[in-house]
Design a protein around this motif. Structure first.
Motif, short mmCIF file in Angstrom:
data_model
loop_
_atom_site.label_atom_id
_atom_site.label_comp_id
_atom_site.label_asym_id
_atom_site.label_seq_id
_atom_site.Cartn_x
_atom_site.Cartn_y
_atom_site.Cartn_z
N ARG A 39 1.31 9.69 0.85
CA ARG A 39 0.28 10.36 1.45
C ARG A 39 -0.83 10.58 0.50
O ARG A 39 -0.34 10.82 -0.55
CB ARG A 39 0.73 11.49 2.20
CG ARG A 39 1.71 11.42 3.26
CD ARG A 39 1.27 10.81 4.65
NE ARG A 39 0.24 11.24 5.18
CZ ARG A 39 0.51 12.18 6.43
NH1 ARG A 39 1.99 12.52 6.63
NH2 ARG A 39 -0.44 13.04 6.97
N SER A 40 -2.01 10.82 0.77
CA SER A 40 -3.21 10.68 -0.31
C SER A 40 -3.43 12.23 -0.43
O SER A 40 -3.25 13.24 0.16
CB SER A 40 -4.38 10.31 0.27
OG SER A 40 -4.19 8.97 0.79
N ASN A 97 -12.12 9.02 -10.66
CA ASN A 97 -11.86 9.29 -9.13
C ASN A 97 -11.11 8.05 -8.48
O ASN A 97 -10.99 6.93 -8.91
CB ASN A 97 -13.34 9.02 -8.60
CG ASN A 97 -13.23 9.29 -6.85
OD1 ASN A 97 -12.69 8.28 -6.11
ND2 ASN A 97 -13.70 10.45 -6.65
N THR A 98 -10.07 8.71 -7.75
CA THR A 98 -8.88 7.83 -7.20
C THR A 98 -9.15 7.70 -5.47
O THR A 98 -8.13 6.89 -4.98
CB THR A 98 -7.67 8.23 -7.36
OG1 THR A 98 -7.56 9.62 -6.68
CG2 THR A 98 -7.31 8.43 -8.85
N ARG A 103 -7.73 4.91 -0.36
CA ARG A 103 -8.10 3.91 0.77
C ARG A 103 -7.30 2.75 0.73
O ARG A 103 -6.72 2.17 1.85
CB ARG A 103 -9.47 3.82 0.80
CG ARG A 103 -10.33 4.95 0.97
CD ARG A 103 -11.94 4.72 1.30
NE ARG A 103 -12.65 3.85 0.27
CZ ARG A 103 -12.92 2.59 0.66
NH1 ARG A 103 -13.00 2.11 1.71
NH2 ARG A 103 -13.77 1.94 -0.44
N LEU A 104 -7.23 1.91 -0.30
CA LEU A 104 -6.37 0.83 -0.31
C LEU A 104 -4.96 1.09 0.00
O LEU A 104 -4.25 0.16 0.65
CB LEU A 104 -6.42 0.01 -1.82
CG LEU A 104 -7.84 -0.56 -1.96
CD1 LEU A 104 -7.91 -1.16 -3.32
CD2 LEU A 104 -8.34 -1.71 -1.06
N LEU A 105 -4.43 2.23 -0.33
CA LEU A 105 -3.08 2.31 0.11
C LEU A 105 -2.94 2.63 1.45
O LEU A 105 -1.62 2.24 1.87
CB LEU A 105 -2.74 3.91 -0.88
CG LEU A 105 -2.24 3.61 -2.34
CD1 LEU A 105 -2.19 5.02 -2.89
CD2 LEU A 105 -0.92 2.85 -2.49
N HIS A 106 -3.85 2.98 2.14
CA HIS A 106 -3.80 3.03 3.73
C HIS A 106 -3.71 1.75 4.07
O HIS A 106 -3.07 1.30 5.17
CB HIS A 106 -4.67 3.88 4.35
CG HIS A 106 -4.47 5.23 4.27
ND1 HIS A 106 -3.68 5.91 4.99
CD2 HIS A 106 -4.57 6.19 3.26
CE1 HIS A 106 -3.53 7.37 4.88
NE2 HIS A 106 -4.12 7.46 3.68
N ALA A 163 -14.00 2.44 5.28
CA ALA A 163 -12.73 2.10 5.67
C ALA A 163 -11.68 2.86 5.01
O ALA A 163 -11.52 3.20 3.76
CB ALA A 163 -12.67 0.60 5.16
N TYR A 164 -11.03 3.46 5.98
CA TYR A 164 -9.76 4.13 5.68
C TYR A 164 -10.22 5.63 5.13
O TYR A 164 -9.02 6.28 4.66
CB TYR A 164 -8.65 3.76 4.54
CG TYR A 164 -8.13 2.31 5.35
CD1 TYR A 164 -6.95 2.32 6.51
CD2 TYR A 164 -8.73 0.92 5.07
CE1 TYR A 164 -6.70 1.24 6.90
CE2 TYR A 164 -8.03 -0.25 5.86
CZ TYR A 164 -7.22 0.00 6.65
OH TYR A 164 -6.66 -1.19 7.20
#
Length: 244
Positions: A39-40, A97-98, A103-106, A163-164
């Protein structure tokens, strides 16, 4: 059993904690019945994309410590990472900044490649010389493809800032609702919480106990179950500096 792990790619204790948790999970008798979801959590959500700075500079500003103290902390952290079999660059890393990585992990979660992408991002950030913050989107595309994602799909996500984005914000909002203020933070079946990069035996205890119990969220700490002791973690004000 569902294990949710709130973490950030910029968090060194998340990198170490992931290895410790995975060691415990590998020895868990019911590991085949465990679903792990990452989770983010952003340590520095206010930092603009592309605004990167050396880790040592960030540490001195957040903690008010000297450069020598910051470097000593990195050296000690590198030693702890090495104890878990992890490579760790104690010099020359940067911080930024991550949000796009989350977003890519989702996206990766939807494609069944979340763990692979997270590991690729951790390795790139903590062990490799090339930066994940200053080389642009193509660096992230390269890592995502390495993790098994489609390059064009990754580029499309990076090109669309919406996106995400809601998925990332939802994770962060849920962390706030659960009272999570630092990472890594592991929640097991919404029964137990493990705060910080605890030793693998603490994760083992939590997994075993959560497997057969129904209870409210409880914190596990080294030396016992509960209390407010603390393994090292990263929060909005920075990452804990390991003791010598």
């Amino acid at each position: 059993m569902r294990v949710e792990i709130w973490s950030d790619i910029a968090c060194p204790w998340c990198y170490v904690g992931k290895a410790r948790f995975e060691k415990a999970l590998a020895a868990f008798p019911h590991r085949g019945d465990v679903e792990v979801v990452h989770r983010s959590f952003e340590l520095d959500p206010g930092r603009a994309k592309g605004d990167a700075q050396p880790v040592i500079t960030m540490l001195t500003r957040k903690y008010g410590m000297s450069e020598a103290q910051a470097q000593a902390g990195e050296d000690n952290l590198g030693a702890q990472a090495a104890a878990e079999g992890l490579d760790y660059r104690t010099r020359g890393r940067d911080h930024g900044n991550t949000f796009d990585m989350h977003r890519l992990l989702h996206l990766a979660k939807e494609r069944g490649r979340q763990s692979e992408l997270l590991q690729a991002l951790y390795r790139a950030n903590f062990a490799e010389e090339r930066s994940v913050f200053t080389e642009g989107d193509e660096r992230l595309v390269e890592l995502a493809v390495e993790a098994g994602l489609d390059a064009d799909e990754v580029r499309a996500v990076l090109a669309d800032p919406t996106a995400y984005a809601d998925e990332v914000r939802a994770d962060e909002a849920e962390a706030a609702q659960l009272g999570i203020s630092g990472v890594p933070f592991v929640v097991i079946d919404r029964k137990y919480g493990v705060s910080g990069a605890q030793p693998d035996e603490v994760f083992t205890q939590a997994l075993n106990q959560a497997w057969g119990e129904q209870t409210v969220l409880r914190l596990f700490e080294e030396g016992g179950d509960g209390g407010d002791g603390g393994a090292e973690a990263c929060g909005p004000d920075g990452c804990a500096v390991p003791k010598s």
